[in-house]
Design a protein around this motif. Structure first.
Motif, PDB file in Angstrom:
ATOM      1  N   SER A  83       0.818  -1.208   0.000  1.00 40.94           N
ATOM      2  CA  SER A  83       0.000   0.000   0.000  1.00 40.94           C
ATOM      3  C   SER A  83       0.853   1.260   0.000  1.00 40.94           C
ATOM      4  O   SER A  83       0.538   2.239  -0.675  1.00 40.94           O
ATOM      5  N   PHE A  84       1.967   1.226   0.751  1.00 45.01           N
ATOM      6  CA  PHE A  84       2.862   2.393   0.774  1.00 45.01           C
ATOM      7  C   PHE A  84       3.452   2.638  -0.615  1.00 45.01           C
ATOM      8  O   PHE A  84       3.446   3.762  -1.128  1.00 45.01           O
ATOM      9  N   VAL A  85       3.978   1.578  -1.233  1.00 45.45           N
ATOM     10  CA  VAL A  85       4.587   1.714  -2.556  1.00 45.45           C
ATOM     11  C   VAL A  85       3.545   2.156  -3.586  1.00 45.45           C
ATOM     12  O   VAL A  85       3.796   3.032  -4.418  1.00 45.45           O
TER      13      VAL A  85
ATOM     14  N   SER B 109       0.668   3.811  -3.123  1.00 45.72           N
ATOM     15  CA  SER B 109       0.238   5.193  -2.926  1.00 45.72           C
ATOM     16  C   SER B 109       1.341   6.176  -3.297  1.00 45.72           C
ATOM     17  O   SER B 109       1.071   7.265  -3.816  1.00 45.72           O
ATOM     18  N   PHE B 110       2.597   5.795  -3.054  1.00 46.64           N
ATOM     19  CA  PHE B 110       3.728   6.628  -3.469  1.00 46.64           C
ATOM     20  C   PHE B 110       3.737   6.788  -4.994  1.00 46.64           C
ATOM     21  O   PHE B 110       3.874   7.895  -5.524  1.00 46.64           O
ATOM     22  N   VAL B 111       3.583   5.674  -5.709  1.00 44.41           N
ATOM     23  CA  VAL B 111       3.573   5.697  -7.169  1.00 44.41           C
ATOM     24  C   VAL B 111       2.399   6.519  -7.686  1.00 44.41           C
ATOM     25  O   VAL B 111       2.543   7.323  -8.622  1.00 44.41           O
ATOM     26  N   ASN B 112       1.224   6.355  -7.087  1.00 43.90           N
ATOM     27  CA  ASN B 112       0.055   7.106  -7.533  1.00 43.90           C
ATOM     28  C   ASN B 112       0.235   8.605  -7.354  1.00 43.90           C
ATOM     29  O   ASN B 112      -0.158   9.400  -8.206  1.00 43.90           O
ATOM     30  N   ALA B 113       0.801   9.015  -6.225  1.00 44.16           N
ATOM     31  CA  ALA B 113       1.000  10.438  -5.968  1.00 44.16           C
ATOM     32  C   ALA B 113       2.082  11.026  -6.866  1.00 44.16           C
ATOM     33  O   ALA B 113       1.993  12.173  -7.295  1.00 44.16           O
ATOM     34  N   ALA B 114       3.109  10.234  -7.165  1.00 40.88           N
ATOM     35  CA  ALA B 114       4.218  10.733  -7.969  1.00 40.88           C
ATOM     36  C   ALA B 114       3.913  10.728  -9.461  1.00 40.88           C
ATOM     37  O   ALA B 114       4.378  11.602 -10.191  1.00 40.88           O
ATOM     38  N   PHE B 115       3.107   9.736  -9.920  1.00 43.08           N
ATOM     39  CA  PHE B 115       2.894   9.581 -11.358  1.00 43.08           C
ATOM     40  C   PHE B 115       1.423   9.630 -11.761  1.00 43.08           C
ATOM     41  O   PHE B 115       1.112   9.438 -12.933  1.00 43.08           O
ATOM     42  N   ALA B 116       0.511   9.852 -10.807  1.00 47.95           N
ATOM     43  CA  ALA B 116      -0.936   9.959 -11.040  1.00 47.95           C
ATOM     44  C   ALA B 116      -1.621   8.602 -11.186  1.00 47.95           C
ATOM     45  O   ALA B 116      -2.799   8.456 -10.882  1.00 47.95           O
ATOM     46  N   THR B 117      -0.914   7.576 -11.659  1.00 55.02           N
ATOM     47  CA  THR B 117      -1.532   6.265 -11.857  1.00 55.02           C
ATOM     48  C   THR B 117      -0.472   5.170 -11.792  1.00 55.02           C
ATOM     49  O   THR B 117       0.721   5.456 -11.830  1.00 55.02           O
ATOM     50  N   GLY B 118      -0.901   3.916 -11.682  1.00 57.95           N
ATOM     51  CA  GLY B 118       0.017   2.789 -11.683  1.00 57.95           C
ATOM     52  C   GLY B 118       0.028   2.001 -10.392  1.00 57.95           C
ATOM     53  O   GLY B 118       0.321   0.807 -10.386  1.00 57.95           O
TER      54      GLY B 118
ATOM     55  N   VAL C 201      -2.365   0.918  -8.544  1.00 59.63           N
ATOM     56  CA  VAL C 201      -3.397  -0.107  -8.395  1.00 59.63           C
ATOM     57  C   VAL C 201      -2.859  -1.487  -8.752  1.00 59.63           C
ATOM     58  O   VAL C 201      -3.225  -2.489  -8.122  1.00 59.63           O
ATOM     59  N   TYR C 202      -1.970  -1.559  -9.743  1.00 59.84           N
ATOM     60  CA  TYR C 202      -1.410  -2.847 -10.141  1.00 59.84           C
ATOM     61  C   TYR C 202      -0.477  -3.400  -9.069  1.00 59.84           C
ATOM     62  O   TYR C 202      -0.442  -4.601  -8.812  1.00 59.84           O
ATOM     63  N   ILE C 203       0.289  -2.503  -8.451  1.00 62.60           N
ATOM     64  CA  ILE C 203       1.191  -2.913  -7.375  1.00 62.60           C
ATOM     65  C   ILE C 203       0.387  -3.425  -6.184  1.00 62.60           C
ATOM     66  O   ILE C 203       0.713  -4.456  -5.583  1.00 62.60           O
ATOM     67  N   LEU C 204      -0.677  -2.710  -5.833  1.00 62.21           N
ATOM     68  CA  LEU C 204      -1.506  -3.098  -4.697  1.00 62.21           C
ATOM     69  C   LEU C 204      -2.208  -4.425  -4.953  1.00 62.21           C
ATOM     70  O   LEU C 204      -2.284  -5.284  -4.062  1.00 62.21           O
ATOM     71  N   LEU C 205      -2.691  -4.623  -6.161  1.00 62.04           N
ATOM     72  CA  LEU C 205      -3.358  -5.881  -6.499  1.00 62.04           C
ATOM     73  C   LEU C 205      -2.375  -7.046  -6.447  1.00 62.04           C
ATOM     74  O   LEU C 205      -2.692  -8.121  -5.932  1.00 62.04           O
ATOM     75  N   PHE C 206      -1.165  -6.836  -6.961  1.00 59.44           N
ATOM     76  CA  PHE C 206      -0.168  -7.904  -6.971  1.00 59.44           C
ATOM     77  C   PHE C 206       0.239  -8.298  -5.554  1.00 59.44           C
ATOM     78  O   PHE C 206       0.273  -9.484  -5.210  1.00 59.44           O
ATOM     79  N   THR C 207       0.568  -7.318  -4.712  1.00 56.45           N
ATOM     80  CA  THR C 207       1.034  -7.635  -3.368  1.00 56.45           C
ATOM     81  C   THR C 207      -0.059  -8.283  -2.535  1.00 56.45           C
ATOM     82  O   THR C 207       0.197  -9.249  -1.808  1.00 56.45           O
TER      83      THR C 207
ATOM     84  N   GLU D 155       9.954   9.864 -15.503  1.00 59.36           N
ATOM     85  CA  GLU D 155       8.705   9.214 -15.890  1.00 59.36           C
ATOM     86  C   GLU D 155       8.942   8.177 -16.993  1.00 59.36           C
ATOM     87  O   GLU D 155       8.255   7.154 -17.057  1.00 59.36           O
ATOM     88  N   THR D 156       9.927   8.415 -17.844  1.00 58.48           N
ATOM     89  CA  THR D 156      10.223   7.472 -18.927  1.00 58.48           C
ATOM     90  C   THR D 156      10.689   6.127 -18.372  1.00 58.48           C
ATOM     91  O   THR D 156      10.209   5.065 -18.788  1.00 58.48           O
ATOM     92  N   LEU D 157      11.618   6.173 -17.429  1.00 60.11           N
ATOM     93  CA  LEU D 157      12.117   4.946 -16.815  1.00 60.11           C
ATOM     94  C   LEU D 157      11.007   4.230 -16.064  1.00 60.11           C
ATOM     95  O   LEU D 157      10.874   3.009 -16.137  1.00 60.11           O
ATOM     96  N   PHE D 158      10.203   4.995 -15.343  1.00 56.27           N
ATOM     97  CA  PHE D 158       9.098   4.398 -14.596  1.00 56.27           C
ATOM     98  C   PHE D 158       8.160   3.628 -15.520  1.00 56.27           C
ATOM     99  O   PHE D 158       7.774   2.503 -15.233  1.00 56.27           O
ATOM    100  N   ARG D 159       7.774   4.230 -16.640  1.00 56.30           N
ATOM    101  CA  ARG D 159       6.824   3.586 -17.542  1.00 56.30           C
ATOM    102  C   ARG D 159       7.402   2.292 -18.120  1.00 56.30           C
ATOM    103  O   ARG D 159       6.683   1.303 -18.286  1.00 56.30           O
ATOM    104  N   ARG D 160       8.691   2.285 -18.400  1.00 50.10           N
ATOM    105  CA  ARG D 160       9.333   1.089 -18.959  1.00 50.10           C
ATOM    106  C   ARG D 160       9.340  -0.054 -17.932  1.00 50.10           C
ATOM    107  O   ARG D 160       8.943  -1.190 -18.239  1.00 50.10           O
ATOM    108  N   VAL D 161       9.773   0.250 -16.718  1.00 48.92           N
ATOM    109  CA  VAL D 161       9.816  -0.762 -15.659  1.00 48.92           C
ATOM    110  C   VAL D 161       8.407  -1.199 -15.291  1.00 48.92           C
ATOM    111  O   VAL D 161       8.127  -2.388 -15.063  1.00 48.92           O
ATOM    112  N   PHE D 162       7.483  -0.258 -15.256  1.00 48.41           N
ATOM    113  CA  PHE D 162       6.101  -0.529 -14.888  1.00 48.41           C
ATOM    114  C   PHE D 162       5.460  -1.525 -15.856  1.00 48.41           C
ATOM    115  O   PHE D 162       4.770  -2.460 -15.446  1.00 48.41           O
ATOM    116  N   ARG D 163       5.712  -1.351 -17.150  1.00 46.24           N
ATOM    117  CA  ARG D 163       5.139  -2.263 -18.148  1.00 46.24           C
ATOM    118  C   ARG D 163       5.659  -3.687 -17.954  1.00 46.24           C
ATOM    119  O   ARG D 163       4.893  -4.652 -18.062  1.00 46.24           O
ATOM    120  N   ILE D 164       6.933  -3.816 -17.646  1.00 45.00           N
ATOM    121  CA  ILE D 164       7.527  -5.143 -17.424  1.00 45.00           C
ATOM    122  C   ILE D 164       6.920  -5.799 -16.185  1.00 45.00           C
ATOM    123  O   ILE D 164       6.554  -6.977 -16.197  1.00 45.00           O
TER     124      ILE D 164
END
Length: 239
Positions: free
Chosen positions: A12-14, A16-25, A27-33, A213-222
């Motif tokens: 949840s911490f990770v 919410s951090f990602v959501n606040a920093a990048f607006a979205t993303g 939810v996938y981390i929370l669902l996975f964990t 944001e570019t690096l985040f999107r690349r890692v996020f997709r993987i």
């Protein structure tokens, strides 16, 4: 120590951090964990409770930037989508949900951006589709890419998305409860996620201008692709 509570709290911490920093993303981390330590039949309904603190914090922090017209139209669509989605969720076996969820995640992360809807009030229809998928799988994935194609600025995007998701999660919680899901059974997990959600949102807002944001999107997709393949494996072969 209950490791499930610890992992949900950390996730949840990770998220919410990602959501606040990048607006979205997030939810996938929370669902996975959460789905890694809880059955999918519990993890999907709990997404609403786990995300509530992060959403409330973002609504408060970005209140003046929220486009309430979009939120209202989206909410109207959710009234129909949530009802159908929670009914479908209650009717499907868990392995079928896992398989379909994996396929949906791969579709959302790799298929090119969705086309604009040629209707007068597109966010009503977006609300129906997004809330149906969100109620069935825990993630919708339709609203975010369409909002990115509007002329909303980053602060407006973050606040509007949070307000829309909060309204959806309230409806989802009511829908799951009506089919017998008891949130009180997971109170320690919800408390941990709530505290972490506020903390992660504050931390994410502090660094929102300092992350690539570019690096985040690349890692996020993987990462999302790996999560999707795991769900497909569970759906086909079991744990």
């Amino acid at each position: 120590m209950d490791w499930a509570v610890f992992i949900v709290t950390a996730g949840s911490f990770v998220a919410s951090f990602v959501n606040a920093a990048f607006a979205t993303g997030g939810v996938y981390i929370l669902l996975f964990t959460s789905s890694s330590v809880l059955p999918l039949s519990a993890a999907v309904p709990l997404q609403s409770a786990f995300a509530a603190a992060s959403l409330l914090a973002r609504v408060a922090l970005f209140w003046e930037h929220i486009d309430w017209r979009i939120v209202r139209l989206f909410f109207l669509g959710c009234l129909l989508g949530v009802g159908i989605g929670t009914w479908t969720f209650a009717a499907l076996p868990e392995r079928a949900i896992a398989l379909l969820l994996g396929l949906v995640l791969l579709l959302l992360i790799w298929v090119p951006q969705l086309p604009s809807l040629p209707v007068k009030h597109p966010f009503v229809f977006v609300g129906i589709i997004h809330s149906y998928l969100g109620s069935l799988f825990g993630v919708g994935g339709v609203l975010q890419p369409l909002l990115l194609r509007t002329d909303l600025l980053k602060m407006q995007l973050t606040g509007t998305l949070a307000a829309a998701m909060l309204s959806l999660d309230l409806l989802k919680a009511i829908g799951y409860s009506s089919f017998g899901f008891n949130y009180a059974d997971y109170l320690p997990h919800i408390i941990g996620a709530t505290i972490a959600g506020f903390a992660g949102t504050w931390a994410g807002k502090c660094v929102t201008h300092h992350v690539s944001e570019t690096l985040f999107r690349r890692v996020f997709r993987i990462l999302v692709s790996a999560v999707a393949l795991r769900f497909i494996y569970v759906g086909l072969l079991g744990d």
